[in-house]
Motif scaffolding. Structure first.
Motif, PDB file in Angstrom:
ATOM      1  N   LEU A  53     -28.276 -10.850  -8.102  1.00 15.68           N
ATOM      2  CA  LEU A  53     -27.274 -11.586  -7.324  1.00 15.68           C
ATOM      3  C   LEU A  53     -27.752 -11.696  -5.875  1.00 15.68           C
ATOM      4  O   LEU A  53     -28.060 -10.677  -5.248  1.00 15.68           O
ATOM      5  N   VAL A  54     -27.840 -12.919  -5.369  1.00 18.02           N
ATOM      6  CA  VAL A  54     -28.294 -13.149  -3.999  1.00 18.02           C
ATOM      7  C   VAL A  54     -27.109 -13.654  -3.171  1.00 18.02           C
ATOM      8  O   VAL A  54     -26.486 -14.662  -3.529  1.00 18.02           O
TER       9      VAL A  54
ATOM     10  N   ILE B  98     -28.554  -6.370  -6.058  1.00 14.50           N
ATOM     11  CA  ILE B  98     -27.977  -7.326  -5.110  1.00 14.50           C
ATOM     12  C   ILE B  98     -29.001  -7.551  -3.985  1.00 14.50           C
ATOM     13  O   ILE B  98     -29.612  -6.589  -3.505  1.00 14.50           O
ATOM     14  N   ILE B  99     -29.171  -8.791  -3.571  1.00 13.09           N
ATOM     15  CA  ILE B  99     -30.019  -9.061  -2.402  1.00 13.09           C
ATOM     16  C   ILE B  99     -29.144  -9.674  -1.320  1.00 13.09           C
ATOM     17  O   ILE B  99     -28.500 -10.709  -1.532  1.00 13.09           O
ATOM     18  N   ASP B 100     -29.114  -8.994  -0.176  1.00 14.82           N
ATOM     19  CA  ASP B 100     -28.230  -9.397   0.918  1.00 14.82           C
ATOM     20  C   ASP B 100     -29.015 -10.245   1.917  1.00 14.82           C
ATOM     21  O   ASP B 100     -29.909  -9.741   2.605  1.00 14.82           O
ATOM     22  N   CYS B 101     -28.697 -11.534   1.974  1.00  9.55           N
ATOM     23  CA  CYS B 101     -29.408 -12.473   2.858  1.00  9.55           C
ATOM     24  C   CYS B 101     -28.423 -13.147   3.803  1.00  9.55           C
ATOM     25  O   CYS B 101     -28.560 -14.349   4.080  1.00  9.55           O
ATOM     26  N   VAL B 102     -27.437 -12.406   4.278  1.00  8.67           N
ATOM     27  CA  VAL B 102     -26.392 -13.021   5.091  1.00  8.67           C
ATOM     28  C   VAL B 102     -26.713 -12.896   6.580  1.00  8.67           C
ATOM     29  O   VAL B 102     -27.666 -12.234   6.980  1.00  8.67           O
ATOM     30  N   ASP B 103     -25.872 -13.527   7.402  1.00  7.02           N
ATOM     31  CA  ASP B 103     -26.149 -13.577   8.831  1.00  7.02           C
ATOM     32  C   ASP B 103     -25.013 -12.990   9.663  1.00  7.02           C
ATOM     33  O   ASP B 103     -24.867 -13.311  10.819  1.00  7.02           O
TER      34      ASP B 103
ATOM     35  N   GLN C  57     -19.836   1.898  -3.760  1.00  4.84           N
ATOM     36  CA  GLN C  57     -18.813   2.328  -4.735  1.00  4.84           C
ATOM     37  C   GLN C  57     -19.313   2.203  -6.169  1.00  4.84           C
ATOM     38  O   GLN C  57     -19.068   3.051  -7.013  1.00  4.84           O
ATOM     39  N   LEU C  58     -20.018   1.109  -6.445  1.00  4.34           N
ATOM     40  CA  LEU C  58     -20.447   0.808  -7.813  1.00  4.34           C
ATOM     41  C   LEU C  58     -21.858   1.312  -8.113  1.00  4.34           C
ATOM     42  O   LEU C  58     -22.370   1.109  -9.224  1.00  4.34           O
ATOM     43  N   LYS C  59     -22.494   1.950  -7.096  1.00  3.57           N
ATOM     44  CA  LYS C  59     -23.860   2.495  -7.253  1.00  3.57           C
ATOM     45  C   LYS C  59     -24.857   1.411  -7.650  1.00  3.57           C
ATOM     46  O   LYS C  59     -25.681   1.592  -8.551  1.00  3.57           O
ATOM     47  N   LYS C  60     -24.775   0.279  -6.971  1.00  6.44           N
ATOM     48  CA  LYS C  60     -25.703  -0.825  -7.229  1.00  6.44           C
ATOM     49  C   LYS C  60     -26.794  -0.841  -6.160  1.00  6.44           C
ATOM     50  O   LYS C  60     -26.499  -0.735  -4.964  1.00  6.44           O
ATOM     51  N   PRO C  61     -28.050  -1.006  -6.550  1.00  2.00           N
ATOM     52  CA  PRO C  61     -29.110  -1.124  -5.547  1.00  2.00           C
ATOM     53  C   PRO C  61     -29.007  -2.439  -4.781  1.00  2.00           C
ATOM     54  O   PRO C  61     -28.548  -3.450  -5.325  1.00  2.00           O
ATOM     55  N   VAL C  62     -29.435  -2.384  -3.521  1.00  2.00           N
ATOM     56  CA  VAL C  62     -29.383  -3.562  -2.649  1.00  2.00           C
ATOM     57  C   VAL C  62     -30.708  -3.685  -1.893  1.00  2.00           C
ATOM     58  O   VAL C  62     -31.268  -2.683  -1.446  1.00  2.00           O
ATOM     59  N   ILE C  63     -31.190  -4.911  -1.770  1.00  2.00           N
ATOM     60  CA  ILE C  63     -32.290  -5.186  -0.848  1.00  2.00           C
ATOM     61  C   ILE C  63     -31.676  -5.937   0.335  1.00  2.00           C
ATOM     62  O   ILE C  63     -31.246  -7.077   0.202  1.00  2.00           O
ATOM     63  N   GLU C  64     -31.627  -5.255   1.465  1.00  2.00           N
ATOM     64  CA  GLU C  64     -31.007  -5.805   2.675  1.00  2.00           C
ATOM     65  C   GLU C  64     -32.104  -6.379   3.578  1.00  2.00           C
ATOM     66  O   GLU C  64     -33.229  -5.885   3.572  1.00  2.00           O
ATOM     67  N   GLY C  65     -31.778  -7.413   4.335  1.00  2.00           N
ATOM     68  CA  GLY C  65     -32.778  -7.955   5.254  1.00  2.00           C
ATOM     69  C   GLY C  65     -32.131  -8.599   6.455  1.00  2.00           C
ATOM     70  O   GLY C  65     -30.956  -8.979   6.434  1.00  2.00           O
TER      71      GLY C  65
ATOM     72  N   GLN D 270     -34.453  -3.306   4.072  1.00  2.00           N
ATOM     73  CA  GLN D 270     -34.004  -1.975   3.690  1.00  2.00           C
ATOM     74  C   GLN D 270     -33.791  -1.948   2.186  1.00  2.00           C
ATOM     75  O   GLN D 270     -33.110  -2.835   1.643  1.00  2.00           O
ATOM     76  N   ILE D 271     -34.376  -0.984   1.523  1.00  2.00           N
ATOM     77  CA  ILE D 271     -34.175  -0.824   0.076  1.00  2.00           C
ATOM     78  C   ILE D 271     -33.132   0.281  -0.105  1.00  2.00           C
ATOM     79  O   ILE D 271     -33.372   1.439   0.247  1.00  2.00           O
ATOM     80  N   ILE D 272     -31.983  -0.119  -0.613  1.00  2.00           N
ATOM     81  CA  ILE D 272     -30.869   0.823  -0.761  1.00  2.00           C
ATOM     82  C   ILE D 272     -30.774   1.232  -2.224  1.00  2.00           C
ATOM     83  O   ILE D 272     -30.392   0.426  -3.080  1.00  2.00           O
TER      84      ILE D 272
END
Lengths: 74, 232
Positions: B25-26, B115-120, B134-142, B152-154
């Motif tokens: 999910l992006v 999840i990949i977080d590409c927001v501003d 809460q849901l223990k989902k990995p995220v790639i933040e940028g 950031q690799i969460i």
């Protein structure tokens, strides 16, 4: 007392290489940021001895502090 | 499988199958989301969800390579869907043309592997951080500011989340940005996602900072903050 400071990303403009600086006891990370000349409009994170710390953490002698970039545009 | 021949030589057939069976999910289809989504689609991710409430504007086009002049005034999810579908018809693309809220995140996140977080903006990052923790989902933040960016690799319970970084919601978002810069950071978010899904991430780092003006790269491994809600 002495602490080691370094920075990543845009904060390297203020601290190009890691260095040791002398500060008074009771200095917070927020104050240390100012002492290091860091002026930022965006987000900043603090890492102390490899762990995340809050802006009001009071540094101790020998602490290794890193200023890191957080947030930004997308 | 012929289209993936060169990357199967690199990753292996089993890992290509992992990508095919993955759901990503992006959040955001803009400057970072565009290169991220293109790289993941052509790599053969099985299913990609994209969330964006915005419409294409002329000032987006210096960096948002999913969109073009023909789509000005159109929902970004529409132009993104059309572009990505033309790149790889075997990848299922699902679109959600709405702002990410807690409610939508709780509905969507369980279905996806990462999840990949590409927001501003801070507000959406805060939603991604809270619900993924809460849901223990990995995220790639940028994020990117001028010539500087970070990823950031969460990894839930193992690395610091976005909230652990103690972000200040009053801090200003600096919006100076070049398409060449977002292309690098967004592509690297996709790369970190592929590495995470295929086991190529060696866990020696969870944060990468880039100074693209001087080509300085710093990596750190950030543990979760004991004071953050993600560790409780």
């Amino acid at each position: 007392m002495e602490v080691e400071v370094s920075a990543t990303g845009k904060f390297r403009d203020f601290i190009p290489e890691k260095k040791k600086i002398t500060v008074n006891e009771g200095t917070s990370l927020s104050e240390l940021k100012t002492i290091c000349g860091i002026t930022n409009k965006g987000g900043i994170g603090f890492v102390v001895n490899g762990k995340m710390a809050k802006f009001d953490y009071l540094v101790k002698n020998g602490d290794v502090v890193q200023f890191i970039m957080v947030v930004g545009a997308g | 499988m012929e289209r993936y021949l060169r990357q199967i030589e690199l990753l292996g057939k089993d890992n290509q199958d992992k990508l095919k069976n993955s759901k990503v999910l992006v959040i955001g289809t803009g400057g970072l989301g565009s290169p991220t989504l293109i790289a993941l689609t052509v790599a053969g991710i099985g299913e990609i969800g994209l969330v964006d409430f915005d419409k294409v504007e002329i000032h987006n086009l210096n960096r948002q390579t999913l969109h073009d002049e023909n789509y000005i005034g159109t929902e970004k999810t529409t132009s993104a869907y059309n572009r990505l579908s033309s790149l790889n018809k075997t990848t299922v693309i699902k679109t959600f043309s709405e702002r990410l809220t807690d409610t939508l995140a709780i509905k969507l996140f369980p279905y996806y592997d990462i999840i990949i977080d590409c927001v501003d903006n801070y507000e959406t990052r805060a939603v991604v951080s809270k619900i993924s923790a809460q849901l223990k989902k990995p995220v790639i933040e940028g994020g990117i500011e001028g010539f500087n960016g970070y990823i950031q690799i969460i990894d839930p319970d193992k690395t610091a989340c976005f909230n652990c970084l103690g972000f200040n919601s009053n801090a200003e978002i600096v919006r100076q940005v070049l398409g060449a810069g977002t292309g690098i950071i967004g592509s690297m978010q996709a790369l970190e996602c592929i590495k995470y899904l295929t086991g190529f991430w060696d866990r020696s780092y969870s944060y990468i900072a880039f100074n693209l003006l001087k080509y300085q790269i710093d990596t750190l491994y950030l543990e979760p903050s004991a004071e953050c809600s993600c560790s409780k």
